[in-house]
Write a protein that holds these residues in place. Structure first.
Motif, PDB file in Angstrom:
ATOM      1  N   UNK A 149       1.502  12.935 -10.860  1.00 15.97           N
ATOM      2  CA  UNK A 149       0.886  12.204 -11.977  1.00 15.97           C
ATOM      3  C   UNK A 149       0.002  11.136 -11.331  1.00 15.97           C
ATOM      4  N   UNK A 150      -1.278  11.196 -11.599  1.00 12.42           N
ATOM      5  CA  UNK A 150      -2.244  10.447 -10.783  1.00 12.42           C
ATOM      6  C   UNK A 150      -3.014   9.419 -11.596  1.00 12.42           C
ATOM      7  N   UNK A 151      -3.187   8.234 -11.049  1.00 20.39           N
ATOM      8  CA  UNK A 151      -4.050   7.236 -11.716  1.00 20.39           C
ATOM      9  C   UNK A 151      -5.393   7.901 -12.039  1.00 20.39           C
ATOM     10  N   UNK A 152      -5.807   7.766 -13.307  1.00 16.84           N
ATOM     11  CA  UNK A 152      -7.033   8.443 -13.736  1.00 16.84           C
ATOM     12  C   UNK A 152      -8.258   7.787 -13.122  1.00 16.84           C
ATOM     13  N   UNK A 153      -8.191   6.467 -12.985  1.00 19.96           N
ATOM     14  CA  UNK A 153      -9.287   5.729 -12.358  1.00 19.96           C
ATOM     15  C   UNK A 153      -8.635   4.674 -11.467  1.00 19.96           C
ATOM     16  N   UNK A 154      -9.447   4.026 -10.636  1.00 22.96           N
ATOM     17  CA  UNK A 154      -8.844   3.073  -9.689  1.00 22.96           C
ATOM     18  C   UNK A 154      -8.342   1.823 -10.380  1.00 22.96           C
ATOM     19  N   UNK A 155      -8.755   1.570 -11.622  1.00 20.72           N
ATOM     20  CA  UNK A 155      -8.162   0.403 -12.293  1.00 20.72           C
ATOM     21  C   UNK A 155      -6.744   0.693 -12.763  1.00 20.72           C
ATOM     22  N   UNK A 156      -6.352   1.959 -12.699  1.00 17.36           N
ATOM     23  CA  UNK A 156      -4.981   2.341 -13.054  1.00 17.36           C
ATOM     24  C   UNK A 156      -4.110   2.519 -11.809  1.00 17.36           C
ATOM     25  N   UNK A 157      -4.635   2.051 -10.678  1.00 18.33           N
ATOM     26  CA  UNK A 157      -3.972   2.205  -9.375  1.00 18.33           C
ATOM     27  C   UNK A 157      -2.501   1.768  -9.418  1.00 18.33           C
ATOM     28  N   UNK A 158      -2.195   0.772 -10.247  1.00 21.44           N
ATOM     29  CA  UNK A 158      -0.820   0.276 -10.298  1.00 21.44           C
ATOM     30  C   UNK A 158       0.129   1.381 -10.778  1.00 21.44           C
ATOM     31  N   UNK A 159      -0.389   2.341 -11.540  1.00 20.84           N
ATOM     32  CA  UNK A 159       0.481   3.439 -11.972  1.00 20.84           C
ATOM     33  C   UNK A 159       0.869   4.329 -10.789  1.00 20.84           C
ATOM     34  N   UNK A 191     -13.378  -0.250  -5.061  1.00 18.35           N
ATOM     35  CA  UNK A 191     -11.985  -0.165  -5.538  1.00 18.35           C
ATOM     36  C   UNK A 191     -10.998  -0.781  -4.547  1.00 18.35           C
ATOM     37  N   UNK A 192     -11.373  -0.837  -3.289  1.00 19.02           N
ATOM     38  CA  UNK A 192     -10.519  -1.460  -2.286  1.00 19.02           C
ATOM     39  C   UNK A 192     -10.158  -2.889  -2.668  1.00 19.02           C
ATOM     40  N   UNK A 193     -11.029  -3.559  -3.415  1.00 20.77           N
ATOM     41  CA  UNK A 193     -10.755  -4.940  -3.808  1.00 20.77           C
ATOM     42  C   UNK A 193      -9.576  -5.049  -4.768  1.00 20.77           C
ATOM     43  N   UNK A 194      -9.257  -3.948  -5.438  1.00 23.14           N
ATOM     44  CA  UNK A 194      -8.097  -3.976  -6.335  1.00 23.14           C
ATOM     45  C   UNK A 194      -6.797  -3.652  -5.609  1.00 23.14           C
ATOM     46  N   UNK A 195      -6.911  -3.341  -4.327  1.00 29.60           N
ATOM     47  CA  UNK A 195      -5.733  -2.888  -3.593  1.00 29.60           C
ATOM     48  C   UNK A 195      -5.005  -4.048  -2.948  1.00 29.60           C
ATOM     49  N   UNK A 196      -4.490  -4.901  -3.819  1.00 28.60           N
ATOM     50  CA  UNK A 196      -3.743  -6.079  -3.391  1.00 28.60           C
ATOM     51  C   UNK A 196      -2.246  -5.792  -3.561  1.00 28.60           C
ATOM     52  N   UNK A 197      -1.449  -6.812  -3.401  1.00 24.48           N
ATOM     53  CA  UNK A 197      -0.017  -6.640  -3.623  1.00 24.48           C
ATOM     54  C   UNK A 197       0.351  -6.508  -5.100  1.00 24.48           C
ATOM     55  N   UNK A 198      -0.590  -6.866  -5.984  1.00 21.59           N
ATOM     56  CA  UNK A 198      -0.275  -6.894  -7.419  1.00 21.59           C
ATOM     57  C   UNK A 198       0.151  -5.526  -7.959  1.00 21.59           C
ATOM     58  N   UNK A 199      -0.682  -4.471  -7.776  1.00 19.08           N
ATOM     59  CA  UNK A 199      -0.271  -3.166  -8.310  1.00 19.08           C
ATOM     60  C   UNK A 199       1.092  -2.735  -7.784  1.00 19.08           C
ATOM     61  N   UNK A 200       1.412  -3.091  -6.571  1.00 15.35           N
ATOM     62  CA  UNK A 200       2.694  -2.700  -5.980  1.00 15.35           C
ATOM     63  C   UNK A 200       3.853  -3.484  -6.594  1.00 15.35           C
ATOM     64  N   UNK A 201       3.799  -4.783  -6.423  1.00 15.62           N
ATOM     65  CA  UNK A 201       5.008  -5.566  -6.678  1.00 15.62           C
ATOM     66  C   UNK A 201       5.120  -6.043  -8.123  1.00 15.62           C
ATOM     67  N   UNK A 202       3.976  -6.336  -8.756  1.00 16.35           N
ATOM     68  CA  UNK A 202       4.046  -6.660 -10.187  1.00 16.35           C
ATOM     69  C   UNK A 202       4.353  -5.365 -10.945  1.00 16.35           C
TER      70      UNK A 202
END
Ligand code: BES
Ligand code: ZN
Length: 645
Positions: free
Chosen positions: A347-357, A416-427
């Motif tokens: 099940x894959x994030x549809x776009x990079x703004x959904x990376x947290x999924x 999209x690399x700019x969205x790749x922070x700790x937030x999608x992971x830990x939040x």
């Protein structure tokens, strides 16, 4: 400016009935590919049409790639992959062109399978997105052959000289596709919502071996005039960021019936020892999440410049050698990459703004696997470390109102690399943990399994996930939606006040020692004899920002921190050493920065160094030596920090 244009078919000319027909067609294709009925597939796909991916030029509603067949030659002298990509295409009735993503590729020609030339056009280059490649599709053509070559500086590819490998004798090549780098080595529709199956024929120098994120059809390769040729195929459709290759002096050791490890021969014993639990991990994951749908699960331990801890390439996770601690203490990274076989790859994030999924779900599952394998205390420690990391990350990003602390992050006009922070992971993981605590494990685990079934081999967006939660977990209970603050979790910055607060007894004991030491007790009074890696991480992360030089030296003398081989412990210690300009650790710092290229370790250390004048000089000096060893993913992050700009 585009090099030329032709009268053709444009998106805005699509009539609505055509669009509907295309959406139905894409759903049917996805269902067929994953062995589900059209009815099953139609259920989630019936909701609002997939959000547009702003990081791809593709127009999948007009024409989309369903299969990629590569035939490539690796030239280690020129640092070039060259050959052909044959793309299978599905299109809407009346569609006369297809748009692909490329970046830094030389397109030598495009033909139909019968060799007839097809007109194509490369659009303007965007520094992040690359150039759209638009190919005309005469009627009846359902496959196109793109002849191309990569650039020696292709961002996805790192070509290593022999001295950058463990063996020291042979060169090495590996790729890193996530997030939007696959387009620098394959001309295809590089969007996570556009799943493709793939096959590949890859010819490499005869003393090397190629592996890919796919089934190996010729494990030992076949000798030919141009070198050794390896063939692969992946029958499950995947987003292109998961197409991956490595070529080098690569050996294999089996670890279980469907698991094993690949690495350079001199690393094989250490790797096999570290990952002895791999087969069990897969079984435990299946118990929690449902069947593993990819056949084998192998690991590839890369040379030290690999910029990530791990990358979840299907069937073959790529991993940094910095997790070879000798005591299996860093295997949560493997649990994480394995978990992506469900959350992310299935099940894959549809776009990079959904990376947290992808990452939040995976970080949550990682902790569940660690608990099942190594017990609740190990999981509790990891959760506290994650929570600490999250709080620090929110500060780094500008505090609790900063836009980049939103799960459904806004990436418009950005890499999209700019969205790749700790937030999608830990939040993200904290949010799922809240749901688990609210509904209990029995219900939440059943929900998770059903989620992976409902969306198997499909993209998922944040709004659709919210809908899915409402329907299948909250069962329409609007009040509960409010009470859990689902909107705030998904769309607002900061950490909602109902975030679970993890707690670890072991860490509380560690904190007592920190307090005593901060109050002046000597390091020798700390009872650290049986501390785990995680306790050391917590200890070092909890020490006061500023200590006296004597305290820092006392810690090092007592615990031999500068000599640690565990990369996480050494990293935490080196941050302290930099903050205090602790001279005896500086040679080790330099070695650490020049001997591995993991961005997670490099960025904080260089950032810390850049905060002081003496540190700036050191950082610049070390960086110029080390930079040629780093992958472009790392230098893209580090150049602005160290070189400025
Ligand atoms: N998929 C990521 C790596 C990644 C993220 C690559 C974004 C490109 C863009 C991978 O699963 C990951 O999260 N790796 C982590 C390790 C994990 C244990 C947090 C890493 O590399 O540190
Ligand atoms: Zn991940």
């Amino acid at each position: 400016m585009p090099s030329f244009a032709w009268p053709g078919y444009h998106r805005r000319m699509l009539k609505k009935p055509v669009l509907t027909a295309v959406v139905a067609l894409l759903c049917l294709a996805a269902a067929a590919a994953c062995g589900r009925t059209a009815d099953e597939a139609a259920a989630p796909a019936a909701a609002p049409i997939q959000e547009r991916d702003i990081h791809s030029f593709a127009q999948p509603e007009i024409a989309r790639v369903t299969h990629v067949a590569l035939d490539l030659q690796a030239d280690f002298t020129a640092k070039v992959l060259s050959g052909r990509a044959t793309l299978s295409v599905e299109r809407a009735p009346g569609a006369t062109e297809i748009v692909l993503d490329t970046r830094d590729l030389t397109i030598e020609g495009v033909t139909a399978p019968d060799g007839a030339a097809l007109p194509f056009m490369l659009g303007d280059a965007d520094p992040v997105l690359g150039r759209p490649l638009t190919v005309q599709l005469p009627s009846g053509v359902d496959r196109i052959v793109v002849a191309y070559r990569t650039s020696p500086s292709a961002a996805a590819l790192q070509w290593l000289g022999p001295s950058q490998t463990a063996g020291g004798a042979l060169p090495y090549l590996y790729s890193q596709g996530q997030a939007i780098l696959t387009r620098t080595w394959i001309p295809t529709q590089d969007s996570p919502g556009i799943r493709q199956t793939y096959e590949a024929r890859v010819t490499v120098p005869r003393e090397l071996r190629a592996v890919m994120s796919a089934e190996q059809l010729t494990p030992d390769g076949v000798e030919g005039p141009g070198g050794r040729t390896f063939e692969f195929r992946l029958t499950q459709p995947v987003p292109p960021y998961l197409i991956a290759i490595a070529v080098g002096d690569i050996a294999f050791r089996s670890l279980g019936p469907r698991t094993g490890v690949y690495t350079e021969p001199s690393m094989l014993d250490a790797a096999a020892h570290e990952f002895a639990d791999l087969e069990k991990m897969v079984t435990v994951a299946e118990d929690l999440l449902g069947p593993y749908r990819w056949g084998r699960y192998d690991l590839l331990v890369l040379p030290p410049s690999f910029p990530f801890g791990g990358m979840e390439n299907p069937r073959l996770t790529f991993a940094t050698p910095t997790i070879l601690a000798g005591d299996r203490s860093l295997v949560s990274l493997v649990a994480h990459e394995l978990a992506h076989s469900w959350s992310g790859n299935l099940v894959t994030n549809a776009t990079w703004r959904d990376f947290w999924l992808n990452e939040g779900m995976t970080s949550y599952v990682e902790l569940r696997l660690m608990e099942a394998l190594y017990g609740p205390e190990r999981a509790a420690m990891l959760k506290v470390l994650a929570r600490r990391g999250l709080e620090e990350e929110i500060v780094r990003l500008g505090g609790p109102t900063a836009k980049d602390t939103v799960l459904h992050v806004d990436l418009a006009g950005r890499d999209p690399d700019e969205g790749m922070t700790g937030i999608p992971y830990d939040k993200g993981a904290a949010f799922l943990e809240l749901l688990e605590q609210t509904f209990g494990r029995e219900r939440f685990d059943a929900y998770l399994r059903s989620y992976f079934d409902r969306y198997a081999f499909m993209p998922i967006t944040t709004p659709r996930f919210h809908d899915d939660l409402r329907t299948h977990l909250l069962a329409g209970d609007e009040a509960l939606d409010e009470k859990l603050k689902l909107e705030e979790w998904l769309y607002a910055p900061g950490l909602p006040d109902n975030a679970p607060m993890p707690q670890s007894d072991a860490f509380e004991r560690v904190e007592q020692h920190v307090r005593a030491f901060a109050d002046g007790a000597p390091a020798s009074s700390i009872d650290a004899g049986d501390w785990t890696t995680q306790e050391w991480q917590h200890f070092l992360g909890s020490l006061p920002e500023q200590m006296t030089a004597a305290q820092v030296a006392d810690l090092d003398r007592t615990f031999g921190l500068t000599k640690r081989g565990n990369s996480e412990v050494l990293f935490a210690w080196l941050r302290i050493a930099v903050r205090h300009r602790y001279q005896p650790a500086m040679a080790t710092l330099e070695r650490f920065l020049t001997s591995q290229g993991r961005r997670k370790f490099l960025r904080p250390l260089y950032e810390d160094l850049m905060k002081t004048e003496w540190g700036q000089a050191e950082a610049k000096r070390i960086y110029e030596t080390a930079r040629p060893m780093y992958h472009s993913v790392a230098t893209t992050t580090l150049d602005p920090i160290v070189r400025g700009g």
